[in-house]
Design a protein around this motif. Sequence first.
Motif, PDB file in Angstrom:
ATOM      1  N   PRO A  53       0.800  -1.229   0.000  1.00 41.39           N
ATOM      2  CA  PRO A  53       0.000   0.000   0.000  1.00 41.39           C
ATOM      3  C   PRO A  53       0.836   1.285   0.000  1.00 41.39           C
ATOM      4  O   PRO A  53       0.380   2.316  -0.479  1.00 41.39           O
ATOM      5  CB  PRO A  53      -0.828  -0.092   1.286  1.00 41.39           C
ATOM      6  N   ASP A  54       2.054   1.231   0.516  1.00 44.78           N
ATOM      7  CA  ASP A  54       2.902   2.421   0.590  1.00 44.78           C
ATOM      8  C   ASP A  54       3.910   2.524  -0.555  1.00 44.78           C
ATOM      9  O   ASP A  54       4.755   3.423  -0.546  1.00 44.78           O
ATOM     10  CB  ASP A  54       3.663   2.448   1.925  1.00 44.78           C
ATOM     11  N   LEU A  55       3.822   1.628  -1.530  1.00 50.29           N
ATOM     12  CA  LEU A  55       4.786   1.628  -2.632  1.00 50.29           C
ATOM     13  C   LEU A  55       4.452   2.713  -3.644  1.00 50.29           C
ATOM     14  O   LEU A  55       3.306   2.841  -4.085  1.00 50.29           O
ATOM     15  CB  LEU A  55       4.776   0.262  -3.331  1.00 50.29           C
ATOM     16  N   GLU A  56       5.466   3.521  -3.997  1.00 50.15           N
ATOM     17  CA  GLU A  56       5.294   4.536  -5.035  1.00 50.15           C
ATOM     18  C   GLU A  56       5.097   3.859  -6.381  1.00 50.15           C
ATOM     19  O   GLU A  56       5.738   2.853  -6.685  1.00 50.15           O
ATOM     20  CB  GLU A  56       6.539   5.428  -5.129  1.00 50.15           C
ATOM     21  N   SER A  57       4.249   4.428  -7.185  1.00 50.83           N
ATOM     22  CA  SER A  57       3.969   3.895  -8.513  1.00 50.83           C
ATOM     23  C   SER A  57       5.245   3.723  -9.334  1.00 50.83           C
ATOM     24  O   SER A  57       5.445   2.710  -9.996  1.00 50.83           O
ATOM     25  CB  SER A  57       2.998   4.831  -9.239  1.00 50.83           C
ATOM     26  N   SER A  58       6.134   4.712  -9.270  1.00 48.00           N
ATOM     27  CA  SER A  58       7.352   4.677 -10.080  1.00 48.00           C
ATOM     28  C   SER A  58       8.308   3.558  -9.675  1.00 48.00           C
ATOM     29  O   SER A  58       9.159   3.156 -10.463  1.00 48.00           O
ATOM     30  CB  SER A  58       8.066   6.025  -9.996  1.00 48.00           C
ATOM     31  N   ALA A  59       8.176   3.030  -8.466  1.00 44.32           N
ATOM     32  CA  ALA A  59       9.079   1.983  -8.002  1.00 44.32           C
ATOM     33  C   ALA A  59       8.664   0.596  -8.487  1.00 44.32           C
ATOM     34  O   ALA A  59       9.458  -0.347  -8.422  1.00 44.32           O
ATOM     35  CB  ALA A  59       9.161   1.997  -6.480  1.00 44.32           C
ATOM     36  N   TYR A  60       7.449   0.466  -8.986  1.00 37.04           N
ATOM     37  CA  TYR A  60       6.985  -0.854  -9.426  1.00 37.04           C
ATOM     38  C   TYR A  60       7.877  -1.421 -10.539  1.00 37.04           C
ATOM     39  O   TYR A  60       8.281  -2.571 -10.491  1.00 37.04           O
ATOM     40  CB  TYR A  60       5.523  -0.796  -9.887  1.00 37.04           C
ATOM     41  N   GLY A  61       8.204  -0.607 -11.527  1.00 36.19           N
ATOM     42  CA  GLY A  61       9.051  -1.069 -12.628  1.00 36.19           C
ATOM     43  C   GLY A  61      10.425  -1.503 -12.158  1.00 36.19           C
ATOM     44  O   GLY A  61      11.027  -2.430 -12.708  1.00 36.19           O
ATOM     45  N   LEU A  62      10.918  -0.865 -11.135  1.00 35.23           N
ATOM     46  CA  LEU A  62      12.197  -1.228 -10.539  1.00 35.23           C
ATOM     47  C   LEU A  62      12.129  -2.633  -9.942  1.00 35.23           C
ATOM     48  O   LEU A  62      13.030  -3.456 -10.142  1.00 35.23           O
ATOM     49  CB  LEU A  62      12.538  -0.194  -9.469  1.00 35.23           C
ATOM     50  N   LEU A  63      11.039  -2.929  -9.250  1.00 36.61           N
ATOM     51  CA  LEU A  63      10.860  -4.260  -8.668  1.00 36.61           C
ATOM     52  C   LEU A  63      10.740  -5.327  -9.763  1.00 36.61           C
ATOM     53  O   LEU A  63      11.303  -6.414  -9.631  1.00 36.61           O
ATOM     54  CB  LEU A  63       9.624  -4.282  -7.770  1.00 36.61           C
ATOM     55  N   VAL A  64      10.018  -5.005 -10.826  1.00 37.26           N
ATOM     56  CA  VAL A  64       9.879  -5.954 -11.936  1.00 37.26           C
ATOM     57  C   VAL A  64      11.247  -6.228 -12.549  1.00 37.26           C
ATOM     58  O   VAL A  64      11.602  -7.380 -12.826  1.00 37.26           O
ATOM     59  CB  VAL A  64       8.885  -5.431 -12.996  1.00 37.26           C
ATOM     60  N   ARG A  65      12.044  -5.179 -12.758  1.00 37.29           N
ATOM     61  CA  ARG A  65      13.387  -5.341 -13.317  1.00 37.29           C
ATOM     62  C   ARG A  65      14.230  -6.254 -12.438  1.00 37.29           C
ATOM     63  O   ARG A  65      14.914  -7.151 -12.931  1.00 37.29           O
ATOM     64  CB  ARG A  65      14.044  -3.968 -13.471  1.00 37.29           C
ATOM     65  N   LEU A  66      14.205  -6.046 -11.140  1.00 38.07           N
ATOM     66  CA  LEU A  66      14.967  -6.899 -10.226  1.00 38.07           C
ATOM     67  C   LEU A  66      14.468  -8.338 -10.266  1.00 38.07           C
ATOM     68  O   LEU A  66      15.257  -9.285 -10.197  1.00 38.07           O
ATOM     69  CB  LEU A  66      14.910  -6.355  -8.797  1.00 38.07           C
ATOM     70  N   GLY A  67      13.157  -8.504 -10.377  1.00 40.28           N
ATOM     71  CA  GLY A  67      12.596  -9.848 -10.465  1.00 40.28           C
ATOM     72  C   GLY A  67      13.023 -10.573 -11.725  1.00 40.28           C
ATOM     73  O   GLY A  67      13.254 -11.784 -11.715  1.00 40.28           O
ATOM     74  N   GLU A  68      13.144  -9.850 -12.827  1.00 41.18           N
ATOM     75  CA  GLU A  68      13.510 -10.465 -14.100  1.00 41.18           C
ATOM     76  C   GLU A  68      15.006 -10.675 -14.249  1.00 41.18           C
ATOM     77  O   GLU A  68      15.435 -11.656 -14.837  1.00 41.18           O
ATOM     78  CB  GLU A  68      13.013  -9.603 -15.264  1.00 41.18           C
ATOM     79  N   CYS A  69      15.798  -9.760 -13.715  1.00 39.69           N
ATOM     80  CA  CYS A  69      17.244  -9.781 -13.977  1.00 39.69           C
ATOM     81  C   CYS A  69      18.091 -10.151 -12.770  1.00 39.69           C
ATOM     82  O   CYS A  69      19.299 -10.290 -12.896  1.00 39.69           O
ATOM     83  CB  CYS A  69      17.689  -8.420 -14.503  1.00 39.69           C
ATOM     84  N   GLY A  70      17.487 -10.258 -11.611  1.00 41.26           N
ATOM     85  CA  GLY A  70      18.273 -10.559 -10.424  1.00 41.26           C
ATOM     86  C   GLY A  70      19.003  -9.330  -9.921  1.00 41.26           C
ATOM     87  O   GLY A  70      18.675  -8.199 -10.283  1.00 41.26           O
ATOM     88  N   GLY A  71      20.008  -9.557  -9.087  1.00 35.89           N
ATOM     89  CA  GLY A  71      20.746  -8.468  -8.463  1.00 35.89           C
ATOM     90  C   GLY A  71      21.344  -7.500  -9.464  1.00 35.89           C
ATOM     91  O   GLY A  71      21.894  -7.898 -10.479  1.00 35.89           O
ATOM     92  N   GLN A  72      21.199  -6.222  -9.160  1.00 32.54           N
ATOM     93  CA  GLN A  72      21.693  -5.151 -10.026  1.00 32.54           C
ATOM     94  C   GLN A  72      22.352  -4.082  -9.160  1.00 32.54           C
ATOM     95  O   GLN A  72      21.931  -3.850  -8.024  1.00 32.54           O
ATOM     96  CB  GLN A  72      20.526  -4.485 -10.766  1.00 32.54           C
ATOM     97  N   ARG A  73      23.349  -3.410  -9.730  1.00 30.91           N
ATOM     98  CA  ARG A  73      23.923  -2.251  -9.064  1.00 30.91           C
ATOM     99  C   ARG A  73      22.940  -1.089  -9.182  1.00 30.91           C
ATOM    100  O   ARG A  73      22.230  -0.962 -10.171  1.00 30.91           O
ATOM    101  CB  ARG A  73      25.240  -1.857  -9.712  1.00 30.91           C
TER     102      ARG A  73
END
Length: 164
Positions: A53-73
């Motif tokens: 509920p407290d997640l910013e809309s713009s951060a969703y794509g970041l989470l998807v990227r991490l889920g697809e690609c694994g650890g990132q700098r």
Amino acid sequence: MHEDGSGGGRGVESHLSGHGVNQPGFLALERELTVLLRRARANQGEMAREVHPDLESSAYGLLVRLGECGGQRATDLAAFIGVGKATMSRQLRALEELGLVAREPDPADGRAWLVTLTREGQERVGRVREARRARYSRRLADWDPREVTELARLLHELNRGMEK
């Protein structure tokens, strides 16, 4: 050979003003992408709230990227998303506080850190993405599966072309 070096006498400007950008296909593309992007922004906000509920809309794509690609700098994430270091740092701090991401040492460079999804982050993002694919499946149930595959291929090509 003409002055513009093209040999054809038609430069980029005359091509664009002639029948390039004003042809019906590009007009329809602009209109449909505008609708798609407006809906995508609205959906992204909904999906972000479903993750937390407290997640910013713009951060969703970041989470998807991490889920697809694994650890990132963080610097790689910032470049991919198209934000500055300060914005990325703020978003990552917020995601850490929500328990969705963690930082761990980069095995390739002990001075650097990788951002990864936590188990909770993986589960939450996975549930939301699965629900989204189920919505696509319901809404496109009357499409031939080959059409869905072709749409995905064309969107991939469009995205690749936009990177240039």
